[in-house]
Every structure is written in C-alpha cells, then in structure tokens.
Scaffold this active site. Sequence first.
Site, PDB file in Angstrom:
ATOM      1  N   GLU A 126      -2.957   8.555   6.614  1.00 55.54           N
ATOM      2  CA  GLU A 126      -3.138   9.393   7.809  1.00 55.54           C
ATOM      3  C   GLU A 126      -2.209  10.602   7.692  1.00 55.54           C
ATOM      4  O   GLU A 126      -1.311  10.618   6.845  1.00 55.54           O
ATOM      5  CB  GLU A 126      -2.789   8.588   9.070  1.00 55.54           C
ATOM      6  CG  GLU A 126      -3.743   7.441   9.315  1.00 55.54           C
ATOM      7  CD  GLU A 126      -3.518   6.734  10.643  1.00 55.54           C
ATOM      8  OE1 GLU A 126      -2.610   7.145  11.410  1.00 55.54           O
ATOM      9  OE2 GLU A 126      -4.260   5.766  10.901  1.00 55.54           O
ATOM     10  N   PRO A 127      -2.378  11.584   8.586  1.00 54.07           N
ATOM     11  CA  PRO A 127      -1.505  12.767   8.504  1.00 54.07           C
ATOM     12  C   PRO A 127      -0.013  12.411   8.521  1.00 54.07           C
ATOM     13  O   PRO A 127       0.785  13.050   7.842  1.00 54.07           O
ATOM     14  CB  PRO A 127      -1.913  13.582   9.739  1.00 54.07           C
ATOM     15  CG  PRO A 127      -3.338  13.211   9.983  1.00 54.07           C
ATOM     16  CD  PRO A 127      -3.452  11.767   9.579  1.00 54.07           C
ATOM     17  N   GLY A 345      -2.582  30.280 -24.771  1.00 55.82           N
ATOM     18  CA  GLY A 345      -3.259  30.960 -23.662  1.00 55.82           C
ATOM     19  C   GLY A 345      -4.611  30.344 -23.351  1.00 55.82           C
ATOM     20  O   GLY A 345      -5.028  30.292 -22.190  1.00 55.82           O
ATOM     21  N   GLU A 368      -2.325   6.271  -5.394  1.00 54.60           N
ATOM     22  CA  GLU A 368      -2.048   4.829  -5.559  1.00 54.60           C
ATOM     23  C   GLU A 368      -0.544   4.540  -5.589  1.00 54.60           C
ATOM     24  O   GLU A 368      -0.074   3.699  -6.356  1.00 54.60           O
ATOM     25  CB  GLU A 368      -2.729   4.334  -6.847  1.00 54.60           C
ATOM     26  CG  GLU A 368      -3.039   2.854  -6.894  1.00 54.60           C
ATOM     27  CD  GLU A 368      -3.837   2.379  -5.693  1.00 54.60           C
ATOM     28  OE1 GLU A 368      -4.951   2.877  -5.483  1.00 54.60           O
ATOM     29  OE2 GLU A 368      -3.326   1.506  -4.967  1.00 54.60           O
TER      30      GLU A 368
HETATM   31  C1  LIG Z   1      -6.935  13.565  -4.289  1.00 52.18           C
HETATM   32  C2  LIG Z   1      -6.382  12.440  -3.457  1.00 52.18           C
HETATM   33  C3  LIG Z   1      -7.176  11.349  -3.174  1.00 52.18           C
HETATM   34  C4  LIG Z   1      -6.711  10.318  -2.350  1.00 52.18           C
HETATM   35  N1  LIG Z   1      -7.556   9.290  -2.015  1.00 52.18           N
HETATM   36  C5  LIG Z   1      -7.152   8.380  -1.093  1.00 52.18           C
HETATM   37  C6  LIG Z   1      -8.062   7.393  -0.594  1.00 52.18           C
HETATM   38  O1  LIG Z   1      -9.232   7.306  -1.030  1.00 52.18           O
HETATM   39  N2  LIG Z   1      -7.635   6.565   0.402  1.00 52.18           N
HETATM   40  C7  LIG Z   1      -6.364   6.624   0.909  1.00 52.18           C
HETATM   41  O2  LIG Z   1      -6.037   5.826   1.791  1.00 52.18           O
HETATM   42  N3  LIG Z   1      -5.473   7.531   0.434  1.00 52.18           N
HETATM   43  C8  LIG Z   1      -5.834   8.411  -0.537  1.00 52.18           C
HETATM   44  N4  LIG Z   1      -4.945   9.361  -0.982  1.00 52.18           N
HETATM   45  C9  LIG Z   1      -3.614   9.436  -0.388  1.00 52.18           C
HETATM   46  C10 LIG Z   1      -2.494   9.052  -1.323  1.00 52.18           C
HETATM   47  O3  LIG Z   1      -2.457   7.667  -1.467  1.00 52.18           O
HETATM   48  C11 LIG Z   1      -1.214   9.652  -0.711  1.00 52.18           C
HETATM   49  O4  LIG Z   1      -1.268  11.052  -0.925  1.00 52.18           O
HETATM   50  C12 LIG Z   1       0.037   9.057  -1.297  1.00 52.18           C
HETATM   51  O5  LIG Z   1       0.180   7.725  -0.902  1.00 52.18           O
HETATM   52  C13 LIG Z   1       1.295   9.824  -0.830  1.00 52.18           C
HETATM   53  O6  LIG Z   1       1.310  10.006   0.544  1.00 52.18           O
HETATM   54  P1  LIG Z   1       1.534  11.479   1.146  1.00 52.18           P
HETATM   55  O7  LIG Z   1       0.616  12.420   0.449  1.00 52.18           O
HETATM   56  O8  LIG Z   1       1.450  11.404   2.625  1.00 52.18           O
HETATM   57  O9  LIG Z   1       3.005  11.886   0.724  1.00 52.18           O
HETATM   58  P2  LIG Z   1       4.375  11.457   1.490  1.00 52.18           P
HETATM   59  O10 LIG Z   1       4.407  10.003   1.725  1.00 52.18           O
HETATM   60  O11 LIG Z   1       4.593  12.360   2.649  1.00 52.18           O
HETATM   61  O12 LIG Z   1       5.453  11.802   0.356  1.00 52.18           O
HETATM   62  C14 LIG Z   1       5.926  13.120   0.116  1.00 52.18           C
HETATM   63  C15 LIG Z   1       7.010  13.015  -0.965  1.00 52.18           C
HETATM   64  O13 LIG Z   1       8.098  12.208  -0.478  1.00 52.18           O
HETATM   65  C16 LIG Z   1       8.316  11.108  -1.347  1.00 52.18           C
HETATM   66  N5  LIG Z   1       8.721   9.935  -0.569  1.00 52.18           N
HETATM   67  C17 LIG Z   1       8.114   9.413   0.535  1.00 52.18           C
HETATM   68  N6  LIG Z   1       8.748   8.314   0.937  1.00 52.18           N
HETATM   69  C18 LIG Z   1       9.760   8.114   0.066  1.00 52.18           C
HETATM   70  C19 LIG Z   1      10.779   7.124  -0.070  1.00 52.18           C
HETATM   71  N7  LIG Z   1      10.878   6.088   0.764  1.00 52.18           N
HETATM   72  N8  LIG Z   1      11.659   7.250  -1.099  1.00 52.18           N
HETATM   73  C20 LIG Z   1      11.561   8.279  -1.967  1.00 52.18           C
HETATM   74  N9  LIG Z   1      10.632   9.256  -1.887  1.00 52.18           N
HETATM   75  C21 LIG Z   1       9.747   9.161  -0.897  1.00 52.18           C
HETATM   76  C22 LIG Z   1       6.970  10.887  -2.045  1.00 52.18           C
HETATM   77  O14 LIG Z   1       7.125  10.178  -3.251  1.00 52.18           O
HETATM   78  C23 LIG Z   1       6.506  12.329  -2.237  1.00 52.18           C
HETATM   79  O15 LIG Z   1       7.137  12.876  -3.356  1.00 52.18           O
HETATM   80  C24 LIG Z   1      -5.378  10.377  -1.852  1.00 52.18           C
HETATM   81  C25 LIG Z   1      -4.568  11.474  -2.170  1.00 52.18           C
HETATM   82  C26 LIG Z   1      -5.048  12.496  -2.957  1.00 52.18           C
HETATM   83  C27 LIG Z   1      -4.148  13.668  -3.237  1.00 52.18           C
END
Ligand SMILES: Cc1cc2nc3c(=O)[nH]c(=O)nc-3n(C[C@H](O)[C@H](O)[C@H](O)COP(=O)(O)OP(=O)(O)OC[C@H]3O[C@@H](n4cnc5c(N)ncnc54)[C@H](O)[C@@H]3O)c2cc1C
Length: 386
Positions: A126-127, A345, A368
């Site tokens: 989620e967001p 390039g 994942e």
């Molecule tokens: C192309 C794409 C396809 C996807 N498909 C799916 C899908 O089909 N279903 C689904 O449910 N999700 C999906 N996702 C979501 C994906 O699983 C998340 O993007 C991922 O889990 C990271 O969450 P976030 O983007 O909110 O980043 P955030 O959790 O906000 O993390 C931002 C940064 O902070 C770091 N961080 C966060 N918490 C910690 C911590 N405790 N310790 C250290 N560092 C931390 C992270 O490693 C990252 O570098 C998809 C994402 C993408 C980009």
Amino acid sequence: MEDLSRDLLELRAATKQFADTEVRPVAHTLHLKDEQIPDPMLAKMREMGFFGLLSSPEHGGLGLGAMAVAVVTEELSAAWFSVGALPARNWALAVLLEKFGTPDQKEKWLPKIVSGELQAAHSGTEPEAGSDAGNIKTMAYLKNGTYSIHGAKQWCTHANRADIISTFVRTSKESKHGGISLLLVEKPRGEDFVPPKLTGARLETIGYHGMHSYQLFFDGYEVRQENLLGGVEGKAFRQLMAVYELARMQFAFRCIGLAREAYEHAVSYAQQRVQFGQPIAQFQAIRHKLADMATQIEAARQLGYMVARKMDAGLRVDLEAGMVKLFASEMAHRVCHEAVQIHGGNGFAIETPVNRFWRDSGLCTIGEGTSEIQREVIARRLLGER
Ligand SMILES: Cc1cc2nc3c(=O)[nH]c(=O)nc-3n(C[C@H](O)[C@H](O)[C@H](O)COP(=O)(O)OP(=O)(O)OC[C@H]3O[C@@H](n4cnc5c(N)ncnc54)[C@H](O)[C@@H]3O)c2cc1C
C-alpha cells in the site's frame, strides 16, 4: 557443474526450446513498445503446463518440485524477465489454496489456477505499507456474509489481466499482524476494473514491461465471505509465510536468468567489437569482467539449487532463501551494469538488448523484499533473534 537429473535436463531443454521459439525473438520489440506478454504466448505457456509445475496431479498439476521451478524460471527469465515472473503468482496461490483453502475453495479455484485458465495477482503493498507489510490500512467490513473493501493498494502487478487477486486486508484494528486476512478478490479482466467500487491506475516503469503494475482503489467493492482464505480471519501472515521461501527462491532464479542473458550478450559483443585492432575480449580489463560475471552467476545458481533441493527435501530454508534472493538480485544488478559497460555507448542506447536487461535489473533488489530487508531477516536469524 551439470548435476541435474535426467528429468530436469529434459524439462530445461523443453523450456529453452519454448523460450527460443516463442519468447526471445519478440521480447525486445515488445519491451520497446511497452507491450504486455501477448495472449497467444500466455496460452502457449498454459499448454506447456508451466502454471501447474508445482501442484499435485490430483489438482491437474505436474507435481514437480522446487528444482523444476528453479530450472523453468531461469530459462523463461533469460528470454524475457517478465515471462519468468508471470507463473509465480499462480504458483503461490496454488500453494496457499492447497495448504489453507477450504474444501470448497480448493474445488472452485485450484484446477483453474493450476491450468492457468484463471490468472492470479497478489496485492499486499500500500502507499504507506511496503517493507512494513503489517502497516496496511485497507479495511474489509463483514456484513450479512459479504466483505466490503475500502482502501488503496500500490504496485499490484498483473492486476488488469488477473481474474483473482489475493489481497491483504485488515479485518481487525486490534492487532497489527493478527488483524490481517487474505481475501480472494474476483474481478473481470481489463483496464477498467469495476468502477466506481474498484478502479485502477497504471504505474509506469522503466522496465519489467511485459507485466503492468497498478494502484488499486477499493471503494466498497464486495467479496463474499467464502472468499476468505481458509475461512478464518487474521491468518494472512501465517499463510503467506508458507510461500515466502518459494517466492524468494523463485525470484532469485529470475535474477539468475536475467544476468545469464546479459552475460551472454556481453561475451558475444566483446568477441565482435574491435578497438585498437583487436576484439575488446582480448583486453584483460574486459575478459576479467566476463570471468567475474560468469563466476557470480554460477555461484548464485548453485546457492539457488541448494535452496531448492532443501525445499524438495522438506527442510526449513527461510535463512537460505533470504540469502539467495539477496545474493542473486545484487549479482544481477552488477552483471547487467557490466554488460552495459562492455557495450560502451551502444549499451546506453534503448535499442540495445542489454539496455533492457539493465532496466529490468532495477527491480531485482526491490521486489519480493528489498536487499535491506533481506539483510535484516538474515541477520536476525544469525543472531538468534527469531
Ligand atoms: C515493478 C514492481 C512490481 C511490484 N509488484 C508487486 C505486487 O505484485 N504485489 C505487491 O504486493 N507488491 C508489489 N511490489 C511492491 C514491492 O514489494 C515493494 O516495492 C517493496 O516491498 C518495497 O516497499 P516500498 O516500495 O514501499 O519501499 P519502502 O518500504 O518504503 O522502502 C524504502 C527504502 O527503505 C528501506 N527500508 C525500509 N524499511 C527498512 C528497515 N526496517 N531497515 C532498513 N531499510 C529499510 C528499503 O529497503 C528501501 O531501500 C512491486 C514493486 C515494484 C517496483
């Protein structure tokens, strides 16, 4: 280094033939046009039985194990990263239904998930809940045998083409993780979703073009109570734990396939591209890059095979599955970068296939479970904290 059984070698050869004839020749053009995996390709994947690799023959599957998933995923992902990702959703949902589904849920969905007739997607993120998956806010209110869902989801890949989305919802606010349930949300295929109660907006990305990802907005979308996985609320985290190991191992082999393809393009380019009167493969700086790339790919593959074999033996592999996801994803990042570097390039040109591999590799350390989260999970186990 070839220590696969005869059955796995045959499966790999059949998958490679499918990838060479159906996927590789069109993958780059489809990527450039930002087009999804075409319906006829998806239909042929069904004919090949890919969606039922893991499931028992009782439900129409091939009953093959984690090693089969590893081998098939590497071959499909080498041809196109998105194609290697596609069956993962059906595999995970089939495992969830086999392990936790009620008899009615199994009867209704399993054969169609296993055959690929129904396409699955998963919506957890989620967001405000990414790595912190337990922070979801989407609510499902139960009244007269029907759940009404309210909230916003982010990054649901394949949502438009899915018939069924396993969706993380909050059925109770009292406990963070214990208040979350998995609802099997049925919907029609297509970009329109079911307005105004369920709408979607595509999130455009630089790669991974064969599957599109969506924001989903639930505004009172209704799902029958019998679509609650297992029929008991609050079990979603425990249920998802059952597929984490498979999902991480499978994701690792997507990265391995992608890196292998990038490496093979780099070898061929290095042998053809002449500078200073000789192929650039003759320069130590380039040939040593190739040696490092091949070594890292093989190391990831063997670690992945070890994880898959342990899974097939019924052993716990949460630690090792995290390790191979971490190692293979960062390896793919490095290898795809080096493949671009070797192309000079030309590697920066969108038209060049290695540019696609490099773009796709951007997802490896994020999807994942990010690298940071994988390291944390691994460290916790090493330190005996869980
Ligand atoms: C192309 C794409 C396809 C996807 N498909 C799916 C899908 O089909 N279903 C689904 O449910 N999700 C999906 N996702 C979501 C994906 O699983 C998340 O993007 C991922 O889990 C990271 O969450 P976030 O983007 O909110 O980043 P955030 O959790 O906000 O993390 C931002 C940064 O902070 C770091 N961080 C966060 N918490 C910690 C911590 N405790 N310790 C250290 N560092 C931390 C992270 O490693 C990252 O570098 C998809 C994402 C993408 C980009």
